[in-house]
Write an enzyme that holds these catalytic residues in place. Structure first.
Site, short mmCIF file in Angstrom:
data_model
loop_
_atom_site.label_atom_id
_atom_site.label_comp_id
_atom_site.label_asym_id
_atom_site.label_seq_id
_atom_site.Cartn_x
_atom_site.Cartn_y
_atom_site.Cartn_z
CG HIS A 260 -1.96 0.89 0.78
ND1 HIS A 260 -1.95 2.44 1.05
CD2 HIS A 260 -2.80 0.91 0.64
CE1 HIS A 260 -3.58 2.72 1.16
NE2 HIS A 260 -4.27 1.85 1.10
CG ASP A 316 -8.70 -3.95 -3.75
OD1 ASP A 316 -9.87 -3.82 -2.58
OD2 ASP A 316 -7.74 -3.31 -3.64
#
Ligand code: ACO
Length: 378
Positions: A260, A316
């Site tokens: 991320h 996700d």
């Protein structure tokens, strides 16, 4: 092309909707810790919170839930358009096209200045995106779409419209947690895209189409379906180690749903979704997929490459398992992300309305002084 670090140090706005501390894994919405909101709050309460910077009372919540549900129907022409698309059209392309088309039916589409009108449009679009997602799931399988019900919440209505049956409370609760967790996340790529469009003075639908377009990419929201495809490709828990060796250690592929831009420690949303993924996987008889996901994450986290780069599962990763155990098609995972993120996009759009044009500079590194010659002589 050099991308100048993907603007990672640039701060482009002061916002009050969410705060992220990527080093400690902290996420708050309007002052509330995500851990406190996720299990206790409905998605509609989050919509209200993001627009009003406070949680609603019971009457305000009921009124908002009813407004979103009552306005969730989509024009027959949009359904017709969806039916006319070639089979195999990616669900995100369908959503992008349908939202764009909806602007033609929105009476206040070109009201670009009134923030109350923008909020009413955003509520309408929230319900309509839910209906588009459920309708496409059915149209893609040759089934007739089902109209939304005015008495249901967003999570309930979506599940109802996918089958026509009374939605299962456990599935509704899990989907609601998912919607709450994905509603808002600072200046992520799709939100930034929505703000850039709004800052030109353009309309809400155009800004949301920009958000959907940016979310579609596998580096952003598209990673949830890519993660599930990867778990399916691995197939069995015992295949995790050889798959990792062959595909990731070789440097050929990234693990989708890991890494991320902001979180360099645990993404708090991933931890919450992991718990729900495990419970759902157990109760739906799909435990294998959760085990593959956990095993792959542990394999990665034990690897020096992932340790040195602070790469952890992001939102996700486990949301792929949650959505799969809810029996949703893999192609629908990213539209489901949009069904939630419309909340954050709209709150940012309303905040951005009336603001200055966003127009950064680029550094020209090409040649100068070239001599022009006529096309016939080139
Ligand atoms: N698997 C393997 N290696 C990875 C991964 C991954 N999933 N993610 C990053 N890396 C490596 C990169 O190869 C790079 O290594 P290097 O320093 O040797 O070149 C390093 O980690 C840093 O990666 P960047 O791409 O520079 O990091 P950036 O902040 O630009 O990218 C991103 C973040 C796009 C999310 C990246 O981690 C990724 O591609 N992850 C997989 C896709 C994904 O899950 N996207 C969803 C993000 S969450 C969201 O948008 C909702």
């Amino acid at each position: 092309m050099t991308d100048r670090g993907g603007l990672e140090e640039a701060v482009v706005a002061d916002i009050t909707t969410s705060y992220i501390d990527g080093s400690t894994g902290e996420l708050i919405y309007c002052g509330y810790a995500i851990e406190d909101l996720a299990e206790t709050t409905s998605f509609e309460e989050i919509l209200f919170l993001l627009y009003n910077a406070r949680l609603p009372n019971q009457a305000e919540y009921e009124a908002l839930r009813a407004t979103v549900a009552q306005d969730a129907a989509i024009p027959a022409a949009v359904i017709q358009m969806m039916k006319s698309l070639p089979s195999g059209t990616p669900a995100m392309a369908v959503l992008r096209t349908a939202v764009s088309m909806l602007s033609a039916f929105e009476p206040d589409a070109e009201n670009l200045t009134d923030k109350d009108v923008a909020q009413a449009k955003a509520f309408r679009l929230t319900g309509q995106i839910t209906t588009i997602c459920a309708a496409w799931m059915r149209i893609a399988k040759g089934q007739a779409p089902i109209c939304p019900r005015p008495d249901l919440s967003v999570a309930e209505n979506f599940l109802y419209m996918t089958t026509g049956e009374e939605p299962d409370p456990t599935a509704c609760a899990a989907l609601n947690v998912y919607l709450v967790l994905l509603a808002e996340h600072g200046m992520n790529a799709s939100t930034f895209a929505s703000r850039v469009v709004t800052a030109t003075g353009s309309d809400l639908h155009s800004a949301i189409v920009a958000g959907i377009s940016a979310l579609k990419g596998p580096s952003h929201g598209g990673a949830n379906s890519e993660a599930m495809k990867m778990f399916v490709e691995i197939g069995e828990v015992e295949n995790v180690a050889p798959w990792f060796e062959k595909n990731v250690k070789s440097g050929k592929r990234r693990i989708m749903g890991i890494g991320h831009r902001v979180y360099k420690s645990n993404d708090p949303r991933a931890g919450i979704l992991r718990r729900h993924a495990e419970a759902l996987a157990e109760s739906s008889g799909k435990r294998k997929w959760f085990d593959i996901a956990v095993n792959l994450a542990e394999t990665a986290r034990a690897d020096d490459y992932f340790i040195q780069r602070n790469l952890y599962p992001n939102v996700d990763y486990y949301s792929a398992i949650v959505l799969y155990t809810l029996d949703l098609d893999i192609d629908m995972f990213t539209p489901l992300f949009a069904m939630s993120r419309i909340a954050g996009w709209s709150a940012h759009v309303i905040d951005q309305m009336g603001g200055r044009l966003i127009r950064p500079k680029a550094n020209y590194v090409g040649p100068r002084g070239l001599k022009w010659i006529p096309i016939s002589e080139r």
